[in-house]
Design an enzyme around this catalytic site. Structure first.
Site, PDB file in Angstrom:
ATOM      1  N   GLU A  45       0.783  -1.240   0.000  1.00 22.65           N
ATOM      2  CA  GLU A  45       0.000   0.000   0.000  1.00 22.65           C
ATOM      3  C   GLU A  45       0.823   1.304   0.000  1.00 22.65           C
ATOM      4  OE1 GLU A  45      -3.589   0.652   0.224  1.00 22.65           O
ATOM      5  OE2 GLU A  45      -2.717   2.595  -0.172  1.00 22.65           O
ATOM      6  N   GLY A  82     -10.421  21.462  -5.821  1.00 20.33           N
ATOM      7  CA  GLY A  82     -11.000  22.063  -7.016  1.00 20.33           C
ATOM      8  C   GLY A  82     -10.962  23.577  -6.916  1.00 20.33           C
TER       9      GLY A  82
END
Ligand code: COA
Length: 417
Positions: free
Chosen positions: A140, A249
């Site tokens: 991971e 964003g």
């Protein structure tokens, strides 16, 4: 009710998390998933981080529900023969061994294709074929570092940081599931021809870091990134920095303190200043004078004082718990959420009702919680069953492959199963 993937037989040669997450998803939706494990040992997660001595660990039970378990030593001649029969009868083989392990076992893609031209062989590796790191074994956090997540996560004055979300493992498994379903669809259209599907953990992490590659190109062009906390008072280098809790964003956001944060490490909400919600935000936090103030009314006017604005919102939040705050802000249509702990999620009534948090029975451990299907269907109720014990279905699977009871006993005797 017939489940969508009923009739699809999957040889599940996976272990740890990336592969098992993929095959578990396919099992939920009806595929017949046969987990192949080494006799006596099985998937390493059966014994990793155990909370009950001698009982399969939650690490295993939460990634292997709805499957069968077949023990098989594929390094013995008898074991290879069983695997050969299985391949001839199956649709998909999924594996996430270290690089080259399946080939070393004698089951190259060329050989599998000969045995069953319709077979889909789906693999997870750390890096893609031909990559200069293709020989590396990967877990991971290695993948999170290799795929751009770690360099862009955390705070600017701290080290690269990995996420708790399994961006390298389960995320890669989800990509692989999409690949398998695509290959099954293609097989239906091209006369039953199988194919090889490969997903690398690095690629899957990078796919989720797409907006950071966007930011690198913006940085190369203009030298700064206005939505990052480094703008306008800090400085930028030539690489995308760690942005703390900034929104990814065009909407500025941050994690803000609520009542009790001094003693409760999770008394916070995420607050987003969505451009067109500026007026409702001002009304909600008791600052109506900011609505038409030229110093605040546009996103660009607010940018250099964004942390002062967050400070004002925190002052408003000081006497509200995270849940009270969200209950007020939702009435103003402001995108926000409480920072939820695992304990709160485990007890969340909505998640229980939707099946996203599911209570499952296990033959040896009793009841435990798992995360159910995050995908909901109008025509399928996903039922989660307990994970199999090691070798629980060995004899049953061998019978379906045509072995007689005498032959099955001989396989046990030879320690091939
Ligand atoms: N019977 C006989 N042998 C078996 C077997 C079975 N049923 N199942 C596995 N093995 C053997 C393999 O053939 C291999 O043997 P070899 O190396 O002698 O050829 C051996 O077990 C070890 O396999 P490997 O997958 O390399 O295990 P590992 O514990 O050394 O490495 C990982 C673990 C996860 C690092 C490695 O599998 C890997 O990099 N996988 C790809 C990326 C990945 O999925 N990472 C984990 C995400 S959760």
């Amino acid at each position: 009710m017939t489940k969508p993937l009923e009739g699809i037989k999957i040889i599940d040669f996976t272990h740890v998390q990336a592969g098992p997450a993929c095959t578990q998803l396919l099992a939920w939706y009806g595929a017949d998933v046969i987990k192949v494990e080494r006799p006596g040992a099985g998937d390493v997660t059966r014994s990793q981080l155990r909370d009950i001595p001698g009982v399969d660990a939650l690490y295993f039970t939460m990634l292997n529900s709805n499957k069968k378990s077949l023990t098989l030593d594929t390094k013995t001649a008898e074991g290879k023969e069983v695997l050969t029969r299985l391949i001839k009868q199956s649709d998909v083989l999924v594996e996430n061994f270290g690089p080259g392990a399946l080939d070393r076992m004698g089951f190259t893609w060329e050989h599998i294709k000969e045995l069953n031209p319709g077979m889909i062989v789906a693999s997870v590796k750390g890096f893609s074929d031909g990559h200069h790191y293709e020989d590396l074994k990967v877990y991971e956090n290695v993948a999170q570092c290799a795929g751009g997540a770690a360099s862009t996560t955390g705070f600017d004055d701290g080290p690269p940081t990995v996420s708790a979300a399994a961006l390298g493992d389960s995320n890669t498994g989800m990509h692989l599931a999409i690949g398998i379903l695509t290959a099954l669809h293609a097989r239906n259209r091209n006369g039953g021809k199988g194919q090889k599907v490969a997903v690398s953990m690095q690629d899957s992490v990078l796919n989720l870091c797409r907006v950071k590659l966007r930011d690198q190109q913006r940085l190369d062009r203009v030298g700064y990134l206005e939505e990052y906390p480094q703008y306008p008072h800090g400085s930028f280098t030539d690489v995308v920095p760690r942005g703390g809790n900034a929104g990814g964003g065009g909407q500025p956001g941050w994690v803000l303190k609520c009542k009790g944060w001094e003693t409760d490490k999770n008394a916070y909400i995420y607050f987003t200043i969505q451009g067109h919600a500026w007026a409702p935000i001002c009304r909600a936090i008791g600052k109506p004078e900011w609505i038409d103030d030229p110093a605040y009314m546009t996103a660009s006017a607010r940018q250099d004082k964004i942390f002062d604005i967050f400070g004002t919102i925190e002052a408003w939040l000081a006497d509200k718990t995270k849940f009270e705050a969200v209950n007020i802000l939702r009435k103003f249509d402001i995108p926000c959420a409480p920072v939820m702990t695992m304990k709160e999620l485990a007890n969340d009534e909505s998640l229980r009702a939707s099946g996203t948090i599911a209570e499952v029975d296990h033959k040896e451990r009793g009841k435990y919680l798992t995360v159910g299907s995050p995908i909901k269907f109008s025509d399928l109720k996903v039922e989660i069953t307990g994970s199999p014990l090691l070798g629980e279905h060995t004899n049953e699977v061998l019978e379906t492959l045509g072995y007689s009871s005498r032959e099955i006993a001989a396989l046990h005797e030879a320690k091939a199963v």
